[in-house]
Design a protein around this motif. Structure first.
Motif, PDB file in Angstrom:
ATOM      1  N   LYS A  37      58.280 107.882  17.748  1.00 25.83           N
ATOM      2  CA  LYS A  37      57.991 106.592  17.119  1.00 25.83           C
ATOM      3  C   LYS A  37      57.321 106.719  15.759  1.00 25.83           C
ATOM      4  N   CYS A  38      56.783 107.898  15.452  1.00 27.12           N
ATOM      5  CA  CYS A  38      56.053 108.085  14.194  1.00 27.12           C
ATOM      6  C   CYS A  38      57.017 108.294  13.033  1.00 27.12           C
ATOM      7  N   THR A  39      56.896 107.426  12.023  1.00 24.86           N
ATOM      8  CA  THR A  39      57.688 107.565  10.797  1.00 24.86           C
ATOM      9  C   THR A  39      56.790 107.862   9.603  1.00 24.86           C
ATOM     10  N   GLU A  40      55.538 108.224   9.865  1.00 24.47           N
ATOM     11  CA  GLU A  40      54.538 108.395   8.805  1.00 24.47           C
ATOM     12  C   GLU A  40      54.457 107.133   7.950  1.00 24.47           C
ATOM     13  N   CYS A  41      54.740 106.011   8.559  1.00 29.65           N
ATOM     14  CA  CYS A  41      54.723 104.688   7.935  1.00 29.65           C
ATOM     15  C   CYS A  41      55.843 104.478   6.916  1.00 29.65           C
ATOM     16  N   VAL A  42      56.791 105.413   6.832  1.00 29.29           N
ATOM     17  CA  VAL A  42      57.956 105.225   5.964  1.00 29.29           C
ATOM     18  C   VAL A  42      58.655 103.946   6.414  1.00 29.29           C
ATOM     19  N   GLY A  43      58.983 103.099   5.460  1.00 29.24           N
ATOM     20  CA  GLY A  43      59.597 101.815   5.762  1.00 29.24           C
ATOM     21  C   GLY A  43      58.594 100.679   5.864  1.00 29.24           C
ATOM     22  N   HIS A  44      57.347 101.027   6.091  1.00 28.85           N
ATOM     23  CA  HIS A  44      56.285 100.022   6.207  1.00 28.85           C
ATOM     24  C   HIS A  44      55.307 100.097   5.035  1.00 28.85           C
ATOM     25  N   TYR A  45      54.797 101.294   4.778  1.00 25.10           N
ATOM     26  CA  TYR A  45      53.768 101.504   3.765  1.00 25.10           C
ATOM     27  C   TYR A  45      54.070 102.769   2.960  1.00 25.10           C
ATOM     28  N   ASP A  46      53.379 102.933   1.852  1.00 30.59           N
ATOM     29  CA  ASP A  46      53.555 104.121   1.015  1.00 30.59           C
ATOM     30  C   ASP A  46      52.866 105.358   1.600  1.00 30.59           C
ATOM     31  N   GLU A  47      51.846 105.153   2.413  1.00 30.94           N
ATOM     32  CA  GLU A  47      51.094 106.258   3.004  1.00 30.94           C
ATOM     33  C   GLU A  47      50.819 105.954   4.473  1.00 30.94           C
ATOM     34  N   PRO A  48      50.696 107.002   5.284  1.00 37.49           N
ATOM     35  CA  PRO A  48      50.375 106.790   6.705  1.00 37.49           C
ATOM     36  C   PRO A  48      49.034 106.058   6.848  1.00 37.49           C
ATOM     37  N   THR A  68      62.517 115.036   7.099  1.00 38.23           N
ATOM     38  CA  THR A  68      62.534 114.638   5.689  1.00 38.23           C
ATOM     39  C   THR A  68      62.230 113.147   5.595  1.00 38.23           C
ATOM     40  N   LYS A  69      61.959 112.686   4.387  1.00 34.98           N
ATOM     41  CA  LYS A  69      61.737 111.251   4.175  1.00 34.98           C
ATOM     42  C   LYS A  69      62.975 110.460   4.598  1.00 34.98           C
ATOM     43  N   GLU A  70      64.165 111.023   4.364  1.00 33.88           N
ATOM     44  CA  GLU A  70      65.406 110.350   4.749  1.00 33.88           C
ATOM     45  C   GLU A  70      65.510 110.238   6.267  1.00 33.88           C
ATOM     46  N   GLN A  71      65.140 111.297   6.980  1.00 34.64           N
ATOM     47  CA  GLN A  71      65.160 111.250   8.439  1.00 34.64           C
ATOM     48  C   GLN A  71      64.133 110.248   8.968  1.00 34.64           C
ATOM     49  N   LEU A  72      62.964 110.203   8.323  1.00 37.63           N
ATOM     50  CA  LEU A  72      61.948 109.233   8.730  1.00 37.63           C
ATOM     51  C   LEU A  72      62.437 107.812   8.494  1.00 37.63           C
ATOM     52  N   MET A  73      63.165 107.582   7.391  1.00 39.15           N
ATOM     53  CA  MET A  73      63.708 106.255   7.119  1.00 39.15           C
ATOM     54  C   MET A  73      64.768 105.894   8.162  1.00 39.15           C
ATOM     55  N   GLN A  74      65.584 106.837   8.549  1.00 38.84           N
ATOM     56  CA  GLN A  74      66.583 106.582   9.589  1.00 38.84           C
ATOM     57  C   GLN A  74      65.898 106.233  10.921  1.00 38.84           C
ATOM     58  N   LYS A  75      64.803 106.929  11.231  1.00 36.33           N
ATOM     59  CA  LYS A  75      64.049 106.625  12.445  1.00 36.33           C
ATOM     60  C   LYS A  75      63.465 105.219  12.352  1.00 36.33           C
ATOM     61  N   PHE A  76      62.910 104.877  11.189  1.00 34.87           N
ATOM     62  CA  PHE A  76      62.369 103.528  10.962  1.00 34.87           C
ATOM     63  C   PHE A  76      63.453 102.483  11.192  1.00 34.87           C
ATOM     64  N   LEU A  77      64.634 102.705  10.629  1.00 32.76           N
ATOM     65  CA  LEU A  77      65.721 101.731  10.784  1.00 32.76           C
ATOM     66  C   LEU A  77      66.142 101.612  12.247  1.00 32.76           C
ATOM     67  N   LYS A  78      66.177 102.718  12.957  1.00 33.99           N
ATOM     68  CA  LYS A  78      66.529 102.686  14.374  1.00 33.99           C
ATOM     69  C   LYS A  78      65.469 101.921  15.180  1.00 33.99           C
ATOM     70  N   LEU A  79      64.194 102.187  14.888  1.00 37.88           N
ATOM     71  CA  LEU A  79      63.112 101.527  15.614  1.00 37.88           C
ATOM     72  C   LEU A  79      63.037 100.024  15.346  1.00 37.88           C
ATOM     73  N   THR A  80      63.420  99.622  14.138  1.00 37.88           N
ATOM     74  CA  THR A  80      63.292  98.208  13.766  1.00 37.88           C
ATOM     75  C   THR A  80      64.603  97.449  13.886  1.00 37.88           C
ATOM     76  N   GLY A  81      65.667  98.121  14.309  1.00 36.57           N
ATOM     77  CA  GLY A  81      66.949  97.449  14.464  1.00 36.57           C
ATOM     78  C   GLY A  81      67.687  97.268  13.153  1.00 36.57           C
ATOM     79  N   GLY A  82      67.312  98.024  12.138  1.00 40.79           N
ATOM     80  CA  GLY A  82      67.950  97.905  10.835  1.00 40.79           C
ATOM     81  C   GLY A  82      69.119  98.830  10.644  1.00 40.79           C
ATOM     82  N   ASN A  83      69.625  99.429  11.735  1.00 38.37           N
ATOM     83  CA  ASN A  83      70.747 100.394  11.764  1.00 38.37           C
ATOM     84  C   ASN A  83      70.245 101.716  11.375  1.00 38.37           C
TER      85      ASN A  83
END
Length: 83
Positions: A37-48, A68-83
């Protein structure tokens, strides 16, 4: 990379409510972070946010969950339903 909480945690309760992904939870002895579940706040904030509020700086990058930041963004999108 997901973050992890080290044994220096003092259970001060400030990190858990700051996590936008609900990745932080009370473990047996200290707070823990769910790396799925941890995205280091990628997609939400600039810093954890947990690192920003931790008074003892016990939240570090987890070397066992490097992403990577790209992988964290993909995780964020999956967690939030953004594809």
């Amino acid at each position: 990379m997901a973050l992890k909480i080290t044994e220096e945690c003092i259970n001060c309760d400030v990190c858990e409510p700051e996590c936008p992904n609900n990745a932080i939870y009370q473990g047996d002895e200290i707070y823990e972070i769910d790396p799925d579940k941890c995205t280091e706040c990628v997609g939400h904030y600039d810093e954890p946010q947990c690192q920003q509020v931790c008074p003892v700086d016990c939240i570090i990058v987890d070397p066992e969950h490097q992403e990577t930041k790209e992988q964290l963004m993909q995780k964020f999108l999956k967690l939030t339903g953004g594809n």
